[in-house]
Write an enzyme that holds these catalytic residues in place. Structure first.
Site, short mmCIF file in Angstrom:
data_model
loop_
_atom_site.label_atom_id
_atom_site.label_comp_id
_atom_site.label_asym_id
_atom_site.label_seq_id
_atom_site.Cartn_x
_atom_site.Cartn_y
_atom_site.Cartn_z
N GLY A 10 0.84 -1.21 0.00
CA GLY A 10 0.00 0.00 0.00
C GLY A 10 0.87 1.25 0.00
N ARG A 72 1.09 -5.49 -5.42
CA ARG A 72 1.23 -6.54 -4.41
C ARG A 72 1.73 -7.83 -5.06
NH1 ARG A 72 -3.01 -3.61 -1.28
NH2 ARG A 72 -1.89 -3.09 0.60
N THR A 106 6.33 -6.66 2.09
CA THR A 106 7.46 -6.35 1.20
C THR A 106 8.78 -6.72 1.88
OG1 THR A 106 6.18 -4.52 0.33
CG2 THR A 106 8.57 -4.45 -0.04
N ILE A 128 1.44 3.11 6.92
CA ILE A 128 0.60 4.23 7.32
C ILE A 128 -0.02 3.93 8.69
CG2 ILE A 128 -1.65 3.55 6.33
CD1 ILE A 128 -0.76 6.74 5.17
N ASP A 129 -0.24 2.65 8.96
CA ASP A 129 -0.86 2.26 10.24
C ASP A 129 0.10 2.35 11.42
OD1 ASP A 129 -3.15 1.67 8.86
OD2 ASP A 129 -2.99 -0.50 9.02
N ARG A 164 -25.91 16.01 16.58
CA ARG A 164 -25.82 14.62 16.12
C ARG A 164 -24.59 13.91 16.71
NH1 ARG A 164 -26.81 16.06 9.83
NH2 ARG A 164 -29.08 15.84 9.83
N GLY A 172 -6.45 1.37 9.96
CA GLY A 172 -5.91 0.65 11.11
C GLY A 172 -6.42 -0.78 11.07
N GLU A 223 -10.72 0.86 11.32
CA GLU A 223 -11.45 -0.11 10.47
C GLU A 223 -11.35 -1.54 11.01
OE1 GLU A 223 -9.59 0.12 6.62
OE2 GLU A 223 -7.67 -0.52 7.44
N ILE A 274 -8.31 8.87 1.41
CA ILE A 274 -7.92 10.28 1.56
C ILE A 274 -6.76 10.37 2.55
CG2 ILE A 274 -8.71 12.46 2.59
CD1 ILE A 274 -11.41 11.92 1.20
N1 LIG Z 1 6.00 -14.24 3.09
C1 LIG Z 1 6.10 -13.66 1.90
N2 LIG Z 1 6.89 -14.19 0.93
C2 LIG Z 1 7.00 -13.60 -0.27
N3 LIG Z 1 6.36 -12.51 -0.63
C3 LIG Z 1 5.57 -11.93 0.27
C4 LIG Z 1 5.39 -12.46 1.58
N4 LIG Z 1 4.54 -11.66 2.26
C5 LIG Z 1 4.21 -10.69 1.39
N5 LIG Z 1 4.83 -10.84 0.21
C6 LIG Z 1 4.72 -10.02 -0.97
O1 LIG Z 1 4.88 -8.63 -0.69
C7 LIG Z 1 3.77 -7.92 -1.23
C8 LIG Z 1 3.50 -6.70 -0.41
O2 LIG Z 1 2.97 -7.07 0.86
P1 LIG Z 1 1.69 -6.35 1.47
O3 LIG Z 1 1.42 -6.95 2.80
O4 LIG Z 1 0.59 -6.35 0.45
O5 LIG Z 1 2.15 -4.86 1.59
P2 LIG Z 1 3.11 -4.19 2.64
O6 LIG Z 1 4.48 -4.32 2.11
O7 LIG Z 1 2.61 -2.81 2.67
O8 LIG Z 1 2.93 -4.93 3.95
C9 LIG Z 1 2.63 -8.95 -1.23
O9 LIG Z 1 1.71 -8.78 -2.22
C10 LIG Z 1 3.33 -10.25 -1.50
O10 LIG Z 1 3.35 -10.57 -2.84
O1 LIG Z 2 -6.83 -0.38 -0.14
P1 LIG Z 2 -5.54 -1.07 0.02
O2 LIG Z 2 -4.43 -0.51 -0.80
O3 LIG Z 2 -5.68 -2.54 -0.11
O4 LIG Z 2 -5.04 -0.81 1.51
C1 LIG Z 2 -5.88 -0.73 2.60
C2 LIG Z 2 -5.17 -1.21 3.81
O5 LIG Z 2 -3.87 -0.72 3.93
C3 LIG Z 2 -3.67 -0.19 5.23
O6 LIG Z 2 -3.71 1.20 5.09
C4 LIG Z 2 -2.37 -0.66 5.84
O7 LIG Z 2 -1.34 -0.07 5.17
P2 LIG Z 2 0.15 -0.12 5.69
O8 LIG Z 2 0.73 -1.43 5.22
O9 LIG Z 2 0.77 1.06 5.04
O10 LIG Z 2 0.14 -0.02 7.20
C5 LIG Z 2 -4.82 -0.65 6.06
O11 LIG Z 2 -5.16 0.23 7.10
C6 LIG Z 2 -5.90 -0.82 5.04
O12 LIG Z 2 -6.71 -1.88 5.39
#
Ligand SMILES: Nc1ncnc2c1ncn2[C@@H]1O[C@H](COP(=O)(O)OP(=O)(O)O)[C@@H](O)[C@H]1O
Ligand SMILES: O=P(O)(O)OC[C@H]1O[C@](O)(COP(=O)(O)O)[C@@H](O)[C@@H]1O
Ligand SMILES: [Mg+2]
Length: 343
Positions: A10, A72, A106, A128-129, A164, A172, A223, A274
């Protein structure tokens, strides 16, 4: 030295400031060349890259989003996926190291690429969380809190005009930092976070006590908040690319419940993306710039498999395993502190 940069997961305000910080540090202090992988790991797997020069990062500190795009994609999947294919691609492109800017997903992927295939990678934490344990704060969080606080301030005047109850939903997924900080800053009368399930009776008690004092109640809900009888967070928007439920909608569920039980007309507002868009705050620009610079230093220190992090006011380097092991949840003491202001 040639470094490949990528942004994955994200997005959040400050990603571009990291890119700029890294490029300026590399170009000014060393003679580093940079390329950017487009769309996160997808650019690595599909060899979609672009050169990044000093000229390309002009004015980027204040620009929201990411010039590289994000996705992702799993770097272990697809024809060009997995450590062997990735190393071959890096060798052919003359790229010495990857700086991966992303959240726990990631960073887990980055660490696996290093552990399983020796890919020379450095992580930069993004959330962001604010849910990564290995860093005290990550860029983007402060911006989100500012935006949510402004939303609370605005909801307050319209709430007062009608007497209201307003329920504001903020991001979150697993942790309630945005709700906690914006709620405290904006003077919310109840803050509902994933770490602290609360009954509808308790929520209504807070709401009614606010009304009894002649005020319009304002509730901030993350959320990922659940009522005690819910087994998982509210979701009605299907799954994301990594098969996790897309959250959102808990405010729309709570507002009618509050109205029905208290008789106070209630409205729900979902702030949504937003919170993640637009310009980063000054704090986030500075933090992101410092993390980008430190990541380049970590490359020159050959600190592979590690990530840069904020500890107090210092930027340090720690193992990525530390970042991904457990979540940075809101401690009980911080919630108790905020709770004094509820009702
Ligand atoms: N255990 C894992 N092994 C390999 N790739 C992963 C693993 N966990 C997450 N990823 C990859 O990293 C991407 C980003 O992770 P994601 O949780 O969506 O975002 P963030 O990096 O913000 O936490 C995922 O779509 C996935 O393809
Ligand atoms: O709409 P998207 O891109 O799937 O992301 C929404 C989700 O990402 C988050 O903002 C978490 O993002 P972070 O990995 O940056 O903490 C959650 O709060 C939310 O559920
Ligand atoms: Mg994640």
């Amino acid at each position: 030295m040639k470094i490949g940069l990528l942004t994955s997961g994200g997005d959040c305000p400050g990603l571009n400031a990291v890119i700029r910080g890294a490029v300026l540090k590399g170009v000014i202090s060393h003679t580093t060349e940079f390329v950017g992988f487009r769309w996160g790991w997808r650019g690595v797997v599909e060899r979609d890259l672009m050169p990044i020069t000093r000229h390309d990062v002009r004015g980027l500190a204040r620009q929201g989003g990411t010039i590289l795009g994000s996705s992702r994609t799993n770097p272990f999947e697809g024809e060009g996926g997995g450590p062997e294919n990735i190393q071959r691609m890096l060798d052919e492109e003359g790229i010495d190291a990857i700086i991966a800017i992303g959240g726990e997903g990631t960073l887990t992927a980055a660490r696996r690429l290093y552990d399983e295939g020796g890919i020379k990678v450095i992580g930069v934490p993004k959330t962001i969380d604010n849910d990564l344990l290995a860093t005290d704060y990550s860029f983007g969080f402060d911006t989100a809190v500012e935006i949510a606080t402004e939303a609370i301030d605005r909801l307050r005047t319209t709430a007062d005009s009608h007497g209201r109850c307003m329920v504001l939903e903020v991001m979150g997924r697993h942790v309630g930092w945005i709700a906690l900080h914006s709620g405290m800053a904006g003077g919310a009368h109840a803050i509902l976070i994933p770490e602290q399930p609360q009954s509808i009776e308790q929520i209504c008690e807070w709401v009614e006590s606010v009304r009894e004092r002649g005020r319009a109640p304002l509730v901030v809900v993350a959320e990922g908040f659940t009522l005690p009888d819910m087994t998982e967070a509210h979701s009605h928007k299907g799954l994301d690319a990594f098969n996790r439920p897309r959250l959102g909608g808990i405010a729309e569920m709570l507002a009618p419940m509050i109205e029905e039980r208290t008789g106070i007309e209630s409205r729900a507002t979902v702030l949504g993306h937003i919170q993640r868009g637009g310009e980063p705050t000054a704090y986030d620009r500075v933090l992101a710039t410092r993390l980008g610079m430190a990541a380049v230093e970590a490359v020159y220190d050959e600190s592979w498999g590690n990530m840069v992090t904020l500890r107090g006011t210092e930027i340090k380097t720690v193992s990525i395993a530390e970042a991904t092991g457990s979540l940075n949840t809101v401690p009980q003491s911080r919630y108790d502190e905020a709770r004094i202001l509820f009702g």
